[in-house]
Design a protein around this motif. Structure first.
Motif, PDB file in Angstrom:
ATOM      1  N   ARG A  84       0.816  -1.213   0.000  1.00  0.00           N
ATOM      2  CA  ARG A  84       0.000   0.000   0.000  1.00  0.00           C
ATOM      3  C   ARG A  84       0.853   1.268   0.000  1.00  0.00           C
ATOM      4  O   ARG A  84       0.361   2.353  -0.224  1.00  0.00           O
ATOM      5  N   HIS A  85       2.180   1.140   0.266  1.00  0.00           N
ATOM      6  CA  HIS A  85       3.056   2.302   0.198  1.00  0.00           C
ATOM      7  C   HIS A  85       3.554   2.541  -1.224  1.00  0.00           C
ATOM      8  O   HIS A  85       4.210   3.541  -1.490  1.00  0.00           O
ATOM      9  N   GLY A  86       3.288   1.606  -2.124  1.00  0.00           N
ATOM     10  CA  GLY A  86       3.855   1.694  -3.462  1.00  0.00           C
ATOM     11  C   GLY A  86       2.909   2.286  -4.480  1.00  0.00           C
ATOM     12  O   GLY A  86       1.741   2.536  -4.216  1.00  0.00           O
ATOM     13  N   ARG A  87       3.438   2.480  -5.700  1.00  0.00           N
ATOM     14  CA  ARG A  87       2.659   3.039  -6.790  1.00  0.00           C
ATOM     15  C   ARG A  87       2.543   2.064  -7.953  1.00  0.00           C
ATOM     16  O   ARG A  87       1.672   2.210  -8.789  1.00  0.00           O
ATOM     17  N   ARG A  88       3.428   1.069  -8.030  1.00  0.00           N
ATOM     18  CA  ARG A  88       3.408   0.153  -9.136  1.00  0.00           C
ATOM     19  C   ARG A  88       2.872  -1.189  -8.674  1.00  0.00           C
ATOM     20  O   ARG A  88       3.314  -1.745  -7.668  1.00  0.00           O
ATOM     21  N   VAL A  89       1.907  -1.739  -9.411  1.00  0.00           N
ATOM     22  CA  VAL A  89       1.294  -2.999  -9.023  1.00  0.00           C
ATOM     23  C   VAL A  89       2.178  -4.154  -9.470  1.00  0.00           C
ATOM     24  O   VAL A  89       2.621  -4.209 -10.616  1.00  0.00           O
ATOM     25  N   ARG A  90       2.448  -5.097  -8.543  1.00  0.00           N
ATOM     26  CA  ARG A  90       3.223  -6.281  -8.867  1.00  0.00           C
ATOM     27  C   ARG A  90       2.458  -7.512  -8.403  1.00  0.00           C
ATOM     28  O   ARG A  90       1.495  -7.414  -7.655  1.00  0.00           O
ATOM     29  N   ALA A  91       2.904  -8.678  -8.848  1.00  0.00           N
ATOM     30  CA  ALA A  91       2.300  -9.913  -8.372  1.00  0.00           C
ATOM     31  C   ALA A  91       2.498 -10.023  -6.867  1.00  0.00           C
ATOM     32  O   ALA A  91       3.570  -9.692  -6.350  1.00  0.00           O
ATOM     33  N   PRO A  92       1.481 -10.491  -6.114  1.00  0.00           N
ATOM     34  CA  PRO A  92       1.587 -10.533  -4.648  1.00  0.00           C
ATOM     35  C   PRO A  92       2.790 -11.310  -4.135  1.00  0.00           C
ATOM     36  O   PRO A  92       3.362 -10.953  -3.111  1.00  0.00           O
ATOM     37  N   ASP A  93       3.209 -12.376  -4.834  1.00  0.00           N
ATOM     38  CA  ASP A  93       4.318 -13.175  -4.312  1.00  0.00           C
ATOM     39  C   ASP A  93       5.681 -12.559  -4.593  1.00  0.00           C
ATOM     40  O   ASP A  93       6.711 -13.100  -4.181  1.00  0.00           O
ATOM     41  N   GLU A  94       5.752 -11.425  -5.305  1.00  0.00           N
ATOM     42  CA  GLU A  94       7.024 -10.767  -5.570  1.00  0.00           C
ATOM     43  C   GLU A  94       7.408  -9.769  -4.488  1.00  0.00           C
ATOM     44  O   GLU A  94       8.568  -9.415  -4.347  1.00  0.00           O
ATOM     45  N   GLY A  95       6.440  -9.266  -3.751  1.00  0.00           N
ATOM     46  CA  GLY A  95       6.726  -8.307  -2.697  1.00  0.00           C
ATOM     47  C   GLY A  95       7.242  -8.991  -1.444  1.00  0.00           C
ATOM     48  O   GLY A  95       7.446 -10.214  -1.392  1.00  0.00           O
ATOM     49  N   LEU A  96       7.473  -8.199  -0.416  1.00  0.00           N
ATOM     50  CA  LEU A  96       7.966  -8.733   0.857  1.00  0.00           C
ATOM     51  C   LEU A  96       6.874  -9.560   1.521  1.00  0.00           C
ATOM     52  O   LEU A  96       5.759  -9.092   1.731  1.00  0.00           O
ATOM     53  N   ARG A  97       7.209 -10.792   1.866  1.00  0.00           N
ATOM     54  CA  ARG A  97       6.276 -11.695   2.535  1.00  0.00           C
ATOM     55  C   ARG A  97       6.883 -12.126   3.865  1.00  0.00           C
ATOM     56  O   ARG A  97       8.095 -12.306   3.979  1.00  0.00           O
ATOM     57  N   LEU A  98       6.024 -12.288   4.875  1.00  0.00           N
ATOM     58  CA  LEU A  98       6.480 -12.578   6.234  1.00  0.00           C
ATOM     59  C   LEU A  98       5.632 -13.676   6.844  1.00  0.00           C
ATOM     60  O   LEU A  98       4.404 -13.673   6.716  1.00  0.00           O
ATOM     61  N   GLY A  99       6.276 -14.605   7.522  1.00  0.00           N
ATOM     62  CA  GLY A  99       5.578 -15.653   8.249  1.00  0.00           C
ATOM     63  C   GLY A  99       6.299 -15.985   9.546  1.00  0.00           C
ATOM     64  O   GLY A  99       7.471 -15.645   9.737  1.00  0.00           O
ATOM     65  N   VAL A 100       5.578 -16.648  10.467  1.00  0.00           N
ATOM     66  CA  VAL A 100       6.125 -17.086  11.753  1.00  0.00           C
ATOM     67  C   VAL A 100       5.733 -18.540  11.967  1.00  0.00           C
ATOM     68  O   VAL A 100       4.601 -18.941  11.656  1.00  0.00           O
ATOM     69  N   MET A 101       6.650 -19.341  12.510  1.00  0.00           N
ATOM     70  CA  MET A 101       6.371 -20.744  12.813  1.00  0.00           C
ATOM     71  C   MET A 101       6.873 -21.080  14.210  1.00  0.00           C
ATOM     72  O   MET A 101       7.983 -20.692  14.585  1.00  0.00           O
ATOM     73  N   PHE A 102       6.057 -21.811  14.972  1.00  0.00           N
ATOM     74  CA  PHE A 102       6.439 -22.268  16.303  1.00  0.00           C
ATOM     75  C   PHE A 102       7.092 -23.648  16.206  1.00  0.00           C
ATOM     76  O   PHE A 102       6.990 -24.350  15.201  1.00  0.00           O
ATOM     77  N   ALA A 103       7.740 -24.046  17.311  1.00  0.00           N
ATOM     78  CA  ALA A 103       8.447 -25.322  17.342  1.00  0.00           C
ATOM     79  C   ALA A 103       7.500 -26.509  17.207  1.00  0.00           C
ATOM     80  O   ALA A 103       7.921 -27.585  16.765  1.00  0.00           O
ATOM     81  N   ASP A 104       6.213 -26.340  17.557  1.00  0.00           N
ATOM     82  CA  ASP A 104       5.261 -27.441  17.448  1.00  0.00           C
ATOM     83  C   ASP A 104       4.601 -27.526  16.071  1.00  0.00           C
ATOM     84  O   ASP A 104       3.683 -28.317  15.867  1.00  0.00           O
ATOM     85  N   GLY A 105       5.057 -26.683  15.126  1.00  0.00           N
ATOM     86  CA  GLY A 105       4.544 -26.755  13.764  1.00  0.00           C
ATOM     87  C   GLY A 105       3.483 -25.738  13.423  1.00  0.00           C
ATOM     88  O   GLY A 105       3.167 -25.566  12.241  1.00  0.00           O
ATOM     89  N   ARG A 106       2.904 -25.067  14.411  1.00  0.00           N
ATOM     90  CA  ARG A 106       1.914 -24.022  14.102  1.00  0.00           C
ATOM     91  C   ARG A 106       2.582 -22.905  13.322  1.00  0.00           C
ATOM     92  O   ARG A 106       3.715 -22.530  13.618  1.00  0.00           O
ATOM     93  N   ARG A 107       1.868 -22.372  12.333  1.00  0.00           N
ATOM     94  CA  ARG A 107       2.451 -21.340  11.485  1.00  0.00           C
ATOM     95  C   ARG A 107       1.364 -20.400  10.995  1.00  0.00           C
ATOM     96  O   ARG A 107       0.188 -20.733  10.940  1.00  0.00           O
ATOM     97  N   ALA A 108       1.793 -19.184  10.601  1.00  0.00           N
ATOM     98  CA  ALA A 108       0.872 -18.187  10.060  1.00  0.00           C
ATOM     99  C   ALA A 108       1.659 -17.220   9.205  1.00  0.00           C
ATOM    100  O   ALA A 108       2.855 -17.003   9.428  1.00  0.00           O
ATOM    101  N   ALA A 109       1.001 -16.643   8.214  1.00  0.00           N
ATOM    102  CA  ALA A 109       1.607 -15.639   7.346  1.00  0.00           C
ATOM    103  C   ALA A 109       0.860 -14.328   7.507  1.00  0.00           C
ATOM    104  O   ALA A 109      -0.352 -14.316   7.714  1.00  0.00           O
ATOM    105  N   ALA A 110       1.579 -13.211   7.430  1.00  0.00           N
ATOM    106  CA  ALA A 110       0.942 -11.901   7.536  1.00  0.00           C
ATOM    107  C   ALA A 110       0.126 -11.640   6.278  1.00  0.00           C
ATOM    108  O   ALA A 110       0.410 -12.145   5.207  1.00  0.00           O
ATOM    109  N   GLY A 111      -0.893 -10.801   6.462  1.00  0.00           N
ATOM    110  CA  GLY A 111      -1.717 -10.426   5.320  1.00  0.00           C
ATOM    111  C   GLY A 111      -3.102 -11.017   5.351  1.00  0.00           C
ATOM    112  O   GLY A 111      -3.936 -10.704   4.505  1.00  0.00           O
ATOM    113  N   GLY A 112      -3.388 -11.867   6.337  1.00  0.00           N
ATOM    114  CA  GLY A 112      -4.708 -12.487   6.408  1.00  0.00           C
ATOM    115  C   GLY A 112      -5.730 -11.690   7.178  1.00  0.00           C
ATOM    116  O   GLY A 112      -6.874 -12.109   7.302  1.00  0.00           O
TER     117      GLY A 112
END
Length: 218
Positions: A84-112
């Protein structure tokens, strides 16, 4: 008697208290600080780091620091996480993507987005952005994670294909986050939140024939 004084007023309904969702960060806590920083990406053109880890009784918050060596017309993140800070539209998987995973396997990605307020699955890993800002070369964003991690590593995962960064991982000690959470200071008990919409509704009044009328308006 004036016009408004002639109308019987109906008081608004009282707010109905409800419990704060288990996944929500408390405003009545001073968090414990985790003395750790993680450099996830560092190339000749771009850097991504995790810092400012702040632990609460029900989760933790951290800051993502992104830097570009040269000004980019779409700003950090392009069309992905920071798009949302940008002006040029790109494919979603080309921008910065972030996720977190716990030691027990639980995981989540930002943007949901935020969980539903009535989400009863307190054990589900929740990750969402909680404010941030920057320029065409920098961006610092805060992210909230619920719940606290179990023993073992907390893995941060990023990719930024636009800048040639494939999926990259780095770890923090989950025990250190748990120890910081125990140092958090609870200032006062949580006050139940009113249900959305309660106590702020428009009031309606119908004038009946037996009510006094303002002679100036007859």
């Amino acid at each position: 008697m004036g016009f408004f004084e002639s109308i019987r007023q109906t008081p608004p309904p009282k707010p109905v208290p409800s419990r704060r969702p288990a996944w929500m960060r408390s405003d009545a806590v001073i968090p414990g600080l985790v003395p750790a920083e993680v450099m996830l990406v560092r190339t000749d053109e771009v850097a991504v780091a995790i810092g400012g880890v702040r632990a609460y009784p029900n989760g933790f918050e951290f800051t993502v620091h992104t830097r570009l060596r040269r000004e980019d017309e779409a700003g950090p993140g392009g069309g992905g996480l920071l798009g949302r800070h940008g002006r040029r539209v790109r494919a979603p998987d080309e921008g910065l993507r972030l996720g977190v995973m716990f030691a027990d396997g639980r995981r989540a990605a930002a943007g949901g987005g935020h969980p539903r307020l009535d989400d009863a699955d307190a054990g589900r890993l929740v990750l969402f952005e909680n404010g941030g800002g920057g320029s065409s070369c920098t961006w610092d964003g805060n992210f909230w994670v619920h719940p606290l991690p179990p023993e073992g590593p907390v893995t941060f995962v990023v990719s930024w294909l636009e800048h040639g960064v494939a999926e990259t991982r780095a770890e923090l000690d989950g025990a250190a986050i748990g120890a910081a959470a125990r140092r958090a200071v609870i200032l006062w008990p949580e006050v139940p939140e009113p249900d959305p919409g309660e106590g702020h509704a428009w009031t309606r009044h119908v004038v009946t024939a037996d009510e006094p009328q303002d002679p100036d308006t007859s």
